[in-house]
Enzyme design. Structure first.
Site, PDB file in Angstrom:
ATOM      1  N   LYS A  36      34.275  28.807  40.530  1.00 36.99           N
ATOM      2  CA  LYS A  36      35.599  28.954  39.936  1.00 36.99           C
ATOM      3  C   LYS A  36      35.553  28.556  38.477  1.00 36.99           C
ATOM      4  CE  LYS A  36      40.156  29.210  40.088  1.00 36.99           C
ATOM      5  NZ  LYS A  36      40.092  30.110  38.906  1.00 36.99           N
ATOM      6  N   LYS A  44      34.190  19.066  37.359  1.00 39.51           N
ATOM      7  CA  LYS A  44      35.655  18.940  37.330  1.00 39.51           C
ATOM      8  C   LYS A  44      36.241  19.067  38.725  1.00 39.51           C
ATOM      9  CE  LYS A  44      36.579  21.388  33.356  1.00 39.51           C
ATOM     10  NZ  LYS A  44      37.213  22.486  32.585  1.00 39.51           N
ATOM     11  N   LYS A  60      31.818  30.258  35.177  1.00 43.66           N
ATOM     12  CA  LYS A  60      32.423  30.504  33.860  1.00 43.66           C
ATOM     13  C   LYS A  60      31.936  31.842  33.348  1.00 43.66           C
ATOM     14  CE  LYS A  60      34.739  27.975  30.861  1.00 43.66           C
ATOM     15  NZ  LYS A  60      35.779  27.096  31.354  1.00 43.66           N
ATOM     16  N   THR A 106      46.965  22.703  32.134  1.00 46.98           N
ATOM     17  CA  THR A 106      45.892  21.929  31.494  1.00 46.98           C
ATOM     18  C   THR A 106      46.493  20.881  30.565  1.00 46.98           C
ATOM     19  OG1 THR A 106      44.505  23.898  31.618  1.00 46.98           O
ATOM     20  CG2 THR A 106      43.690  22.097  30.264  1.00 46.98           C
ATOM     21  N   ASN A 132      46.792  27.494  23.898  1.00 47.42           N
ATOM     22  CA  ASN A 132      47.544  27.118  25.092  1.00 47.42           C
ATOM     23  C   ASN A 132      47.473  25.609  25.355  1.00 47.42           C
ATOM     24  OD1 ASN A 132      47.034  26.593  28.278  1.00 47.42           O
ATOM     25  ND2 ASN A 132      48.805  27.886  27.929  1.00 47.42           N
ATOM     26  N   SER A 135      45.114  26.131  39.304  1.00 45.69           N
ATOM     27  CA  SER A 135      44.487  27.382  39.763  1.00 45.69           C
ATOM     28  C   SER A 135      44.220  27.295  41.266  1.00 45.69           C
ATOM     29  CB  SER A 135      43.162  27.619  39.043  1.00 45.69           C
ATOM     30  OG  SER A 135      43.380  28.264  37.810  1.00 45.69           O
TER      31      SER A 135
HETATM   32  N1  GLU Z   1      39.412  27.548  31.867  1.00 42.76           N
HETATM   33  C1  GLU Z   1      39.950  26.381  32.465  1.00 42.76           C
HETATM   34  C2  GLU Z   1      38.928  25.261  32.440  1.00 42.76           C
HETATM   35  O1  GLU Z   1      38.038  25.236  31.635  1.00 42.76           O
HETATM   36  C3  GLU Z   1      40.545  26.626  33.846  1.00 42.76           C
HETATM   37  C4  GLU Z   1      39.638  27.216  34.843  1.00 42.76           C
HETATM   38  C5  GLU Z   1      40.345  27.695  36.120  1.00 42.76           C
HETATM   39  O2  GLU Z   1      41.553  27.606  36.198  1.00 42.76           O
HETATM   40  O3  GLU Z   1      39.639  28.170  36.992  1.00 42.76           O
HETATM   41  O4  GLU Z   1      39.021  24.322  33.190  1.00 42.76           O
END
Ligand code: GLU
Length: 442
Positions: free
Chosen positions: A96, A120, A132, A216, A247, A375
């Site tokens: 994810k 995370k 990613k 976030t 954002n 998410s």
């Molecule tokens: N791009 C965000 C991050 O770096 C969210 C990733 C997501 O929601 O999957 O954590």
């Protein structure tokens, strides 16, 4: 044997402040995010005394897909764009993480970012591994039609390795709910059915979650509040500076201001503004919507990143890209709390400098985990065909973020390490527990 344990000790201490201030390799400060995350994981693996093979499995993504996406440009010519999707490890669940559109995206960067995603999710107790994606593009140079074709093309390439139980993209730098809408549509068309759970951060009408856009930044502010409490400080009346007004930076600034924090300085890719009495964040947002940058706002212009990092303030929020707190900027930081809203904003040298100066660092893999947490809520809502209210989402986010902060803080106290090391210890330990339970390591 003795050699091995010496090596372990060496690694374990290599990121501590007692070490020489500068960590250099071939005369250049270490700034490759992949190398940075690998070193941090290795320190945690050794500290936890994990079985043989743990680091070998964790040190790189299990899969990186490199693709070339053709786009027919508005002038009739064709251009190929390079893209990547990295899937780090799926031991806790499907991979994810977001997809970023940026001209400087590299394969190593995307790999590192996917590893940070694994950590995370583990720290938040979310059943995901890390993923990613990135496309090498400056989206501002593309028309909306070109951007849509590029986004759809990326999903066509990724389709075999995507899915709600496989790999789930989301927004990241320069990607939006609108782009997620195109992506989910492309994937659903390829499958011949609606598959909402395979992309998060979607528009609400397509199954997106209330509160996801702000998640976030909201999570960043929850962790800042926790840090202030641990330090015996009152949020109200504190001063803050924020690097980045996308954002994450803009929502963080807004929510800090709502809590009575004076946001005195903000920079973005186009420039920076400073006002000692506190900026009117809402007004600045309206300005940025029109002009595309904070630069030129009233007569507060001319605030540089250099000034931002050395600003006399209580809270510093890097909410832009990697490698901002370095051997150069790190020692100048006067803030009491640094909240890493960006992924990987700090080099080992920058980290050592902050530790030496007693800065309370909320590490990225804890600080900015609110995005992936909501998410996850979105994915749960898609799976159960239910929609939660914004209040429900925000309350659950608060519960998860404060619990994660508490887990990391407890580890820090227990092991007498920095918040960053503690976060890696919590994350790596949970991933390793799953690896053991599956029999990957003995
Ligand atoms: N791009 C965000 C991050 O770096 C969210 C990733 C997501 O929601 O999957 O954590």
């Amino acid at each position: 044997m003795a050699e091995e344990s010496n090596r372990k000790k060496e690694v374990a201490h290599s990121l501590k402040s007692e070490m020489p201030a500068k960590e250099v390799k071939d005369g250049v400060e270490i700034s490759n995010p992949l190398e940075i995350v690998q070193r941090l994981i290795e320190v945690a693996v050794n500290d936890l005394d994990l079985p043989e093979g743990t680091f070998e499995i964790l040190k790189k993504p299990k899969r990186i897909m490199k693709v070339s996406i053709p786009v027919r440009m508005d002038d009739g010519t064709y251009r190929e764009f390079e893209g990547f999707r990295s899937q780090h490890i799926d031991v806790l669940g499907p991979t994810k993480g977001g997809v970023r559109f940026h001209p400087k995206v590299t394969e190593d960067e995307v790999a590192a970012l996917s590893m940070w995603m694994s950590l995370k999710s583990a720290i938040l107790g979310i059943p995901y591994g890390g993923g990613k994606g990135g496309i090498v593009v400056n989206p501002k140079e593309l028309s909306e039609r070109e951007l849509e074709e590029l986004s759809r093309g990326f999903i066509r390439e990724l389709e075999p390795i995507m899915g709600p139980e496989k790999d789930i993209p989301a927004p990241d730098v320069n990607t939006t709910p609108e782009i997620m809408g195109w992506m989910i549509d492309e994937f659903s068309r390829l499958k011949g059915k609606n598959v909402p759970g395979t992309v998060t951060g979607k528009p609400i009408i397509l199954g997106g979650s209330e509160g996801r856009v702000e998640a976030t930044g909201r999570g960043v502010v929850f962790t800042i509040a926790e840090a202030a409490e641990r330090l015996g400080l009152q949020l109200e009346g504190m001063t803050a500076v924020v690097q980045g007004f996308g954002n994450v930076g803009s929502v963080t600034a807004q929510l800090l201001a709502e809590r009575g924090v004076k946001v005195v300085g903000i920079t973005d890719a186009g420039g920076g503004v400073y006002h000692g009495d506190g900026l009117d964040v809402e007004d600045l947002l309206r300005y940025v919507k029109e002009k595309g940058t904070v630069s030129g706002y009233r007569d507060f212009d001319g605030f540089s990143n250099d000034e931002l990092f050395s600003a006399d303030c209580d809270i510093l929020v890097p909410a832009a890209l990697e490698n901002q707190i370095t051997a150069e900027t790190g020692p100048k930081i006067k803030a009491k709390i640094v909240a890493e809203a960006a992924n990987g904003p700090t080099t080992p040298d920058g980290n050592a400098a902050m530790e030496q100066n007693g800065v309370f660092v909320i590490p990225d893999i804890l600080c900015n985990a609110g995005g992936v947490t909501v998410s996850y809520f979105e994915w749960v809502q898609n799976t159960t065909h239910l929609a939660w209210t914004e209040q429900e989402v925000n309350e659950r986010l608060h519960t998860e973020m404060t619990q994660a902060f508490e887990d990391v803080f407890r580890m820090k106290e227990q092991k007498n390490v920095s918040m960053r090391e503690a976060a890696y210890l919590v994350g790596v330990e949970r991933i390793a527990d799953a690896m053991k339970a599956r029999g990957w390591i003995k």
